[in-house]
Design a protein around this motif. Structure first.
Motif, PDB file in Angstrom:
ATOM      1  N   VAL A  39       0.866  -1.186   0.000  1.00  0.00           N
ATOM      2  CA  VAL A  39       0.000   0.000   0.000  1.00  0.00           C
ATOM      3  C   VAL A  39       0.903   1.237   0.000  1.00  0.00           C
ATOM      4  N   SER A  40       0.855   1.976  -1.099  1.00  0.00           N
ATOM      5  CA  SER A  40       1.748   3.126  -1.262  1.00  0.00           C
ATOM      6  C   SER A  40       1.313   4.308  -0.410  1.00  0.00           C
ATOM      7  N   TYR A  41       2.245   5.229  -0.238  1.00  0.00           N
ATOM      8  CA  TYR A  41       1.940   6.526   0.371  1.00  0.00           C
ATOM      9  C   TYR A  41       1.711   7.519  -0.756  1.00  0.00           C
ATOM     10  N   THR A  43       0.272  11.800  -1.704  1.00  0.00           N
ATOM     11  CA  THR A  43      -0.269  13.095  -1.276  1.00  0.00           C
ATOM     12  C   THR A  43      -1.545  13.418  -2.064  1.00  0.00           C
ATOM     13  N   ARG A  44      -1.935  12.508  -2.986  1.00  0.00           N
ATOM     14  CA  ARG A  44      -3.179  12.733  -3.728  1.00  0.00           C
ATOM     15  C   ARG A  44      -4.377  12.559  -2.788  1.00  0.00           C
ATOM     16  N   LYS A  45      -5.439  13.265  -3.102  1.00  0.00           N
ATOM     17  CA  LYS A  45      -6.670  13.152  -2.301  1.00  0.00           C
ATOM     18  C   LYS A  45      -7.362  11.835  -2.641  1.00  0.00           C
ATOM     19  N   ASN A  55      -6.322   1.358  -0.092  1.00  0.00           N
ATOM     20  CA  ASN A  55      -5.892   1.703  -1.460  1.00  0.00           C
ATOM     21  C   ASN A  55      -4.554   2.429  -1.403  1.00  0.00           C
ATOM     22  N   TYR A  56      -4.456   3.359  -0.507  1.00  0.00           N
ATOM     23  CA  TYR A  56      -3.234   4.134  -0.286  1.00  0.00           C
ATOM     24  C   TYR A  56      -3.177   4.521   1.178  1.00  0.00           C
ATOM     25  N   ASN A  57      -1.989   4.927   1.624  1.00  0.00           N
ATOM     26  CA  ASN A  57      -1.872   5.680   2.867  1.00  0.00           C
ATOM     27  C   ASN A  57      -1.843   7.141   2.426  1.00  0.00           C
ATOM     28  N   LEU A  74      11.534   3.084  -0.426  1.00  0.00           N
ATOM     29  CA  LEU A  74      12.313   2.296  -1.394  1.00  0.00           C
ATOM     30  C   LEU A  74      12.450   3.098  -2.679  1.00  0.00           C
ATOM     31  N   GLU A  75      11.356   3.764  -3.050  1.00  0.00           N
ATOM     32  CA  GLU A  75      11.333   4.624  -4.231  1.00  0.00           C
ATOM     33  C   GLU A  75      10.179   5.592  -4.060  1.00  0.00           C
ATOM     34  N   TYR A  76      10.259   6.702  -4.779  1.00  0.00           N
ATOM     35  CA  TYR A  76       9.107   7.606  -4.830  1.00  0.00           C
ATOM     36  C   TYR A  76       9.200   8.400  -6.127  1.00  0.00           C
ATOM     37  N   TYR A  83       2.930  13.338  -4.911  1.00  0.00           N
ATOM     38  CA  TYR A  83       3.952  12.350  -4.574  1.00  0.00           C
ATOM     39  C   TYR A  83       3.315  10.970  -4.410  1.00  0.00           C
ATOM     40  N   TYR A  84       4.053   9.935  -4.826  1.00  0.00           N
ATOM     41  CA  TYR A  84       3.664   8.546  -4.584  1.00  0.00           C
ATOM     42  C   TYR A  84       4.933   7.810  -4.167  1.00  0.00           C
ATOM     43  N   GLY A  85       4.868   6.962  -3.146  1.00  0.00           N
ATOM     44  CA  GLY A  85       6.082   6.258  -2.732  1.00  0.00           C
ATOM     45  C   GLY A  85       5.810   4.957  -2.004  1.00  0.00           C
ATOM     46  N   LEU A 103       4.103  -4.498  -6.240  1.00  0.00           N
ATOM     47  CA  LEU A 103       4.083  -3.030  -6.247  1.00  0.00           C
ATOM     48  C   LEU A 103       3.346  -2.539  -7.478  1.00  0.00           C
ATOM     49  N   ASP A 104       2.422  -1.601  -7.286  1.00  0.00           N
ATOM     50  CA  ASP A 104       1.747  -0.941  -8.415  1.00  0.00           C
ATOM     51  C   ASP A 104       2.347   0.451  -8.469  1.00  0.00           C
ATOM     52  N   ILE A 105       3.355   0.636  -9.320  1.00  0.00           N
ATOM     53  CA  ILE A 105       4.046   1.926  -9.340  1.00  0.00           C
ATOM     54  C   ILE A 105       4.271   2.401 -10.776  1.00  0.00           C
ATOM     55  N   GLU A 106       4.478   3.722 -10.919  1.00  0.00           N
ATOM     56  CA  GLU A 106       4.673   4.270 -12.264  1.00  0.00           C
ATOM     57  C   GLU A 106       6.135   4.083 -12.698  1.00  0.00           C
ATOM     58  N   VAL A 107       6.415   4.516 -13.942  1.00  0.00           N
ATOM     59  CA  VAL A 107       7.682   4.123 -14.581  1.00  0.00           C
ATOM     60  C   VAL A 107       8.954   4.688 -13.938  1.00  0.00           C
TER      61      VAL A 107
HETATM   62  P1  5GP Z   1      -3.527   6.893  -9.283  1.00  0.00           P
HETATM   63  O1  5GP Z   1      -3.538   8.344  -8.880  1.00  0.00           O
HETATM   64  O2  5GP Z   1      -4.252   6.668 -10.585  1.00  0.00           O
HETATM   65  O3  5GP Z   1      -3.968   5.977  -8.179  1.00  0.00           O
HETATM   66  O4  5GP Z   1      -2.003   6.492  -9.558  1.00  0.00           O
HETATM   67  C1  5GP Z   1      -1.224   7.239 -10.427  1.00  0.00           C
HETATM   68  C2  5GP Z   1       0.051   6.480 -10.732  1.00  0.00           C
HETATM   69  O5  5GP Z   1       0.861   6.391  -9.572  1.00  0.00           O
HETATM   70  C3  5GP Z   1      -0.195   5.056 -11.197  1.00  0.00           C
HETATM   71  O6  5GP Z   1       0.550   4.853 -12.393  1.00  0.00           O
HETATM   72  C4  5GP Z   1       0.353   4.195 -10.081  1.00  0.00           C
HETATM   73  O7  5GP Z   1       0.932   3.010 -10.578  1.00  0.00           O
HETATM   74  C5  5GP Z   1       1.419   5.100  -9.526  1.00  0.00           C
HETATM   75  N1  5GP Z   1       1.787   4.769  -8.145  1.00  0.00           N
HETATM   76  C6  5GP Z   1       1.001   4.319  -7.146  1.00  0.00           C
HETATM   77  N2  5GP Z   1       1.728   4.107  -6.037  1.00  0.00           N
HETATM   78  C7  5GP Z   1       3.006   4.426  -6.336  1.00  0.00           C
HETATM   79  C8  5GP Z   1       4.245   4.400  -5.606  1.00  0.00           C
HETATM   80  O8  5GP Z   1       4.321   4.034  -4.437  1.00  0.00           O
HETATM   81  N3  5GP Z   1       5.355   4.804  -6.265  1.00  0.00           N
HETATM   82  C9  5GP Z   1       5.332   5.215  -7.551  1.00  0.00           C
HETATM   83  N4  5GP Z   1       6.491   5.563  -8.112  1.00  0.00           N
HETATM   84  N5  5GP Z   1       4.195   5.246  -8.281  1.00  0.00           N
HETATM   85  C10 5GP Z   1       3.046   4.858  -7.681  1.00  0.00           C
END
Ligand code: 5GP
Length: 205
Positions: A39-41, A43-45, A55-57, A74-76, A83-85, A103-107
């Protein structure tokens, strides 16, 4: 032969454009397979229906920047102004306990993980067409037109990163995408390096 738990879990990185249906595919995958979803962190609402800690923290920018400063991620990455991390400790603990982690993370985040965790599996998921992606983003009904335009532009850039991934999965139907990911994970599970213990020590022939 008794199955011994593997020494280390498999880290799996899934990327794909926003709106491709990753969350739905992940939910289905997790209902069929035992693995930990990180579960990622962010700052999005929260969107309608999203739950904190599930879904997120959801955190403030200040909290997120504190985590960066303390080296807890680990990454952000910054994605469409937020921010997503990924928490380093949670991932490490699970992998050390022999649990697979998704992990569901962007590129950009995935590129960082590729450097620090070269043994991870990198999967990129795409929709059957770009028009379909646009249709899905509109159907989600959660983002305004500017945000959707931003996400589509981002998707075009993200596609350029696909050659850096190990696998390309098409999400035409959820069941097909889940099936393809299951096959990838099963193949990885069968790698000799993951099953060495089965022919060593007490397990030796
Ligand atoms: P959404 O706002 O649609 O939930 O996510 C936007 C993008 O952020 C998606 O491509 C998702 O894979 C990516 N994302 C979600 N969590 C993380 C994270 O912890 N790290 C990174 N780098 N991207 C993330």
């Amino acid at each position: 032969m008794t199955q011994k738990k593997k020494a280390k879990g498999q880290l799996v990185v899934l990327s794909g454009p926003s709106g491709v249906g990753k969350s739905t595919v992940i939910a289905e995958l997790l209902s069929e397979r035992t693995m930990h979803f990180s579960v990622s962190y962010t700052t999005r609402k929260p969107r309608v229906g999203e739950q904190d800690g599930v879904n997120y923290n959801f955190v403030s920018r200040q909290e997120f920047e504190g985590m960066i400063a303390r080296g807890e991620l680990l990454e952000y990455a910054e994605y469409v102004d937020n921010y997503y991390g990924t928490s380093l400790k949670v991932i490490q603990d699970k992998l050390d306990a022999g649990v697979d982690v998704l992990l569901d993370i962007e590129v950009k985040g995935a590129a960082k993980v590729r450097k620090s965790c070269p043994d991870a599996l990198f999967i990129f998921m795409i929709p059957p067409s770009f028009e379909e992606l646009s249709r899905r983003l509109h159907a989600r009904n959660t983002d305004n037109e500017d945000v959707i335009t931003g996400r589509l532009e981002k998707a075009r850039l993200e596609y350029k990163e696909i050659p850096n991934y190990d696998y390309l999965v098409i999400n035409d139907k959820v069941a097909n995408a889940v099936g393809e990911i299951e096959s990838i994970l099963t193949a990885a599970e069968c790698r000799f390096t993951n099953r060495k213990y089965m022919i060593e020590g007490d397990y030796a022939l």
